[in-house]
Design a protein around this motif. Structure first.
Motif, PDB file in Angstrom:
ATOM      1  N   PHE A 161       0.838  -1.190   0.000  1.00 15.68           N
ATOM      2  CA  PHE A 161       0.000   0.000   0.000  1.00 15.68           C
ATOM      3  C   PHE A 161       0.876   1.244   0.000  1.00 15.68           C
ATOM      4  O   PHE A 161       1.944   1.271   0.622  1.00 15.68           O
ATOM      5  N   THR A 207      -2.361   5.824   1.234  1.00 10.13           N
ATOM      6  CA  THR A 207      -3.461   4.900   1.525  1.00 10.13           C
ATOM      7  C   THR A 207      -3.416   4.444   2.978  1.00 10.13           C
ATOM      8  O   THR A 207      -4.450   4.354   3.651  1.00 10.13           O
ATOM      9  N   GLU A 234      -4.559   7.265   5.184  1.00  6.79           N
ATOM     10  CA  GLU A 234      -6.010   7.434   5.101  1.00  6.79           C
ATOM     11  C   GLU A 234      -6.725   6.368   5.928  1.00  6.79           C
ATOM     12  O   GLU A 234      -7.711   6.652   6.621  1.00  6.79           O
ATOM     13  N   ASP A 250      -8.629   7.152  -1.768  1.00  6.11           N
ATOM     14  CA  ASP A 250      -7.472   6.311  -2.087  1.00  6.11           C
ATOM     15  C   ASP A 250      -7.735   4.868  -1.661  1.00  6.11           C
ATOM     16  O   ASP A 250      -7.363   3.929  -2.367  1.00  6.11           O
ATOM     17  N   LEU A 251      -8.358   4.700  -0.491  1.00  2.00           N
ATOM     18  CA  LEU A 251      -8.680   3.360  -0.010  1.00  2.00           C
ATOM     19  C   LEU A 251      -9.579   2.629  -0.994  1.00  2.00           C
ATOM     20  O   LEU A 251      -9.372   1.448  -1.282  1.00  2.00           O
ATOM     21  N   GLU A 263      -7.722   1.676  -4.292  1.00  2.00           N
ATOM     22  CA  GLU A 263      -6.802   0.557  -4.088  1.00  2.00           C
ATOM     23  C   GLU A 263      -7.570  -0.741  -3.878  1.00  2.00           C
ATOM     24  O   GLU A 263      -7.168  -1.807  -4.378  1.00  2.00           O
TER      25      GLU A 263
END
Length: 775
Positions: free
Chosen positions: A231, A235, A238, A306-307, A310
């Motif tokens: 990661f 990320t 966050e 962002d989470l 991803e």
């Protein structure tokens, strides 16, 4: 520039954008798409977010101003990297930037105006691309600075030269190493290809460790399949920021319920918990109330973050014996979103009303706060219930030792459970009896094929490889999860909300014809004209009974099934015999479930003030592309997990070279047959050249190899005692030979001899065509 037709003004769908790009004669960026669809103001901002999502999914190139023709396509002008050059000097390249889950296309480089062979492996170019027929070609515009073509392999030495043996079996050539760096012979490394035929070399860029260390096996799969395993710092930050959020107001408080989470003993996360109790409503006599509580991941992972990007890119968590590659950072997946004993957790609660016949009478969903009463391993839950049944049996026959009609428990784990938890388990089992009754009535596909489990010690060394025991506790949790998944699909349909369905279509006619031909070799009839249901296959298994070849019949039935996938259009779930089915119960590890949670939040208006918790506009516009992406990620994960288990099996068997092992033939080909170790798995080849110094005839329809002189015959399903002669942990492969050794039979002259037969474990003759014929 052509402008595509659209039904109404507004934001175009993913498909409309892809159609526009395909029709465009030049690279189409945000400006061109906005102009073509007449977008203004806020629509342009929304389009930017949609294009970013499409780039993350691999539908369009993430570089500004460039776009793919379609999913799996190539931008009209893009950077390519040469990955192979034929002996004749023909170069082949792939896009340097590739975000789709499918393998990148290989483009044939047309070097007009350049001398032949101007490009070598590893060279980069800016090129104009063109789709021709079923393939792609590249017209070089400019040669760029060199990049990397990394190969995963093991170093070995021949004479005074160092060579790289690629791990990927598709890589046929070993590469001479020009620079090993700090790596030593025997190391597992990543290396860069360089040079031109016939002198393509390898330069080591990273040393990964010893290839025969068990922890390296999953690392091989991660690199081979391109599984994202790191990661970004943004990320992770966050995730940590979202984890500090308060649980939020307005949640239904379920902390008074003794909800339990029942998981594998080695579970890395706990995303589901269950509770049940008899329904006191007179309108539901003999029925139960149940709650399936699932970690409320959508509260922490918001669309567009962002989470979220991803998680979508990964699609799912990938589970290996020694590690998990999570879909979400561990701050969420292993901590705040994991339902741990004694901790308050945010949950999506599915409330079920179950009738006495096991059917679902009603359901509703809420955002809740739960406090898990106990985290229990499957084996422990089963032991507690087995002890409970034994006590009741003793009490009913007046064998109680305490004079009160009930013998106190003696199992240490049972003694550790509170009365509320123990009573909760009893009620879960009682309610499950109803769900099991409904499951039996609908007759889903019942293939009891064992799952292999690799046990490791603290240092990652292999302790054992064995089939995972199948318990009632496993079936209990499965049936509660299926009930919740059905309820999620049904309620979203009723509310006319979008659903990401879990689709499993009925077998194709081609696969049914192949199954029919296979079953005929066992003298089992199978009519193609009948209506095919899961129960159709169950009847075949029942008819076969408890015989040697029962496992391969089940395996062949499994091969005849279609592969399940995710899609927003309902096609039902054939295997489960259900008309509507969605995945709701594992949002920690499956992106599909996260989408279902978001749709539920929107449908129930569980958090109307915060629109970000609902389906993102881009997702709502076209769920098909998202379904394709996460389905591909799931297939990638399954293949990586399976290959890793094969490597562990090969490593485990490497200590038994030369030993005789009990096997069963799984596949017969003209070049030999494959056999799997009984109770362990791991296929190994027995080459036809080692079966004897005679010609062997291959019967494709019957799946047999038969010796012309001896009459010895080898067929799928036959059990044989074979000698293990090779185990390759890196490739995950085994090789066997007959117990009496390779080429054991001399060439015979004269009339064929028919008195010798090859026998399996139970003495069944092998020189007959129908190996599976019942006795």
């Amino acid at each position: 520039m052509p402008r595509p037709s659209r039904p109404a003004p507004g934001l175009p769908s993913r498909q409309q954008i892809l159609d526009f790009i395909a029709a465009s004669d030049t690279p189409a960026g945000k400006r061109e798409i906005s102009r073509a669809f007449g977008l203004h103001g806020q629509e342009k901002i929304t389009l930017k977010a949609l294009l970013k999502d499409m780039a993350d999914e691999g539908l369009i190139d993430s570089a500004p101003g460039r776009a793919f023709h379609k999913m799996g396509g190539v931008p009209k002008v893009t950077v390519l990297r040469v990955v192979d050059v034929s002996e004749g000097g023909q170069a082949f390249a792939v896009p340097e930037s590739w975000h789709a889950d499918t393998p990148p296309p290989r483009l044939r480089v047309l070097e007009r105006g350049r001398r032949s062979g101007a490009f070598g492996v590893g060279d980069r170019m800016l090129a104009r691309t063109e789709e021709v027929g079923q393939g792609w070609v590249a017209h070089p515009m400019k040669k760029l600075a060199r990049g990397e073509e990394l190969v995963l392999g093991v170093l070995h030495k021949e004479g005074d030269r160092l060579w790289l043996k690629p791990v990927d079996k598709r890589e046929k050539r070993e590469l001479q190493v020009s620079d090993a760096g700090e790596a030593q012979v025997g190391d597992l490394v990543l290396a860069e290809k360089a040079g031109r035929p016939p002198r393509i070399m390898a330069r080591v860029t990273e040393r990964l460790g010893q290839p025969f260390e068990p922890r390296s096996f999953s690392l091989i799969a991660i690199h081979k399949f391109g599984i994202p395993d790191r990661f970004s710092e943004d990320t992770i930050q966050e995730a940590e920021r979202m984890a500090r959020q308060p649980l939020g107001e307005g949640r239904e408080d379920l902390r008074h319920l003794p909800i339990v989470a029942i998981d594998p003993a080695d579970a890395r996360d706990h995303d589901d918990a269950v509770w049940a109790a008899p329904d006191e409503d007179p309108a539901n006599p003999g029925g139960f109330k149940a709650v399936v509580a699932i970690a409320d991941v959508s509260f922490y992972v918001r669309p567009g973050s962002d989470l979220d990007r991803e998680a979508r890119r990964r699609g799912n968590s990938v589970y290996f014996p020694d590690r998990v590659v999570p879909m979400l950072p561990e701050t969420l997946s292993a901590d705040i979103c994991s339902l741990k004993e004694g901790a308050d957790r945010a949950a999506m609660a599915c409330h079920l009303t179950i009738a006495a016949d096991g059917t679902l009478k009603a359901w509703r969903f809420s955002r809740a706060v739960v406090r898990i009463a106990a985290n229990i391993a499957y084996e422990d839950a089963q032991a507690a219930m087995d002890a409970d049944v034994a006590r009741e049996a003793r009490a009913s026959t007046s064998l109680s030792t305490n004079g009160e009609g009930e013998e106190p428990p003696s199992d240490p784990f049972v003694l550790s459970l509170s009365k509320d938890v123990l009573q909760g388990l009893r009620q879960l089992w009682a309610c499950w009896a109803l769900l099991a009754k409904a499951r039996d009535a609908r007759e889903p596909l019942d293939l009891d094929l064992p799952e292999r489990r690799v046990m490791l010690d603290e240092k990652g060394r292999i302790l054992s490889v064995a089939p995972r025991e199948r318990l009632d506790a496993h079936r209990l949790i499965e049936d509660y999860m299926i009930a919740a998944n059905v309820a999620a699909a049904k309620v979203l349909e009723a509310k006319k909300a979008q659903v990401m369905y879990r689709v499993h279509e009925a077998p194709s006619r081609e696969k049914l014809v192949a199954l029919k031909d296979y079953l005929e070799t066992f003298d089992i009839s199978f009519a193609l004209g009948q209506v095919i249901r899961p129960a159709t296959f169950n009847r075949i298994i029942e008819k076969v009974g408890d015989v040697d070849f029962r496992p391969q019949i089940m395996e062949q039935i499994l091969r005849s099934q279609t592969q399940a996938y995710y899609a927003p259009v309902n096609q039902g779930h054939f295997g489960l015999s259900l008309g509507s089915y969605a995945h709701f119960t594992s949002p920690i590890r499956r992106y599909s479930d996260l989408l279902v949670h978001r749709s539920l939040v929107g449908a129930y208006r569980l958090e109307p003030a915060i629109e970000q918790t609902r389906l993102a506009p881009a997702d709502a516009a076209d769920l098909t592309a998202v379904g394709q992406s996460i389905s591909a990620a799931e297939r990638r994960a399954m293949e990586a997990e399976r290959e890793t288990i094969d490597r562990y099996v090969a490593a485990f068997m490497a200590t038994r070279i030369g030993e005789l092992v009990e096997t069963r033939i799984t596949t017969v080909k003209n070049f030999g047959f494959f056999a799997t170790v009984e109770g362990l798995g791991g296929d190994g080849l027995v080459p036809v050249s080692t079966l004897g110094a005679e010609r062997f005839h291959y019967d494709e329809a019957a799946q047999t190899l038969t010796g012309e002189e001896s009459g010895d015959s080898y067929a799928r399903g036959m059990r044989l005692t074979l000698r293990l002669v090779e185990a390759d942990p890196i490739g995950g492969s085994l090789r066997f030979e007959l117990a009496e050794g390779a080429n054991h039979l001399p060439m015979r002259g004269g009339a064929p001899r028919r008195d010798r037969v090859v026998k399996g474990r139970r003495g069944r003759p092998a020189n007959i065509r129908h190996q599976g014929k019942r006795r």
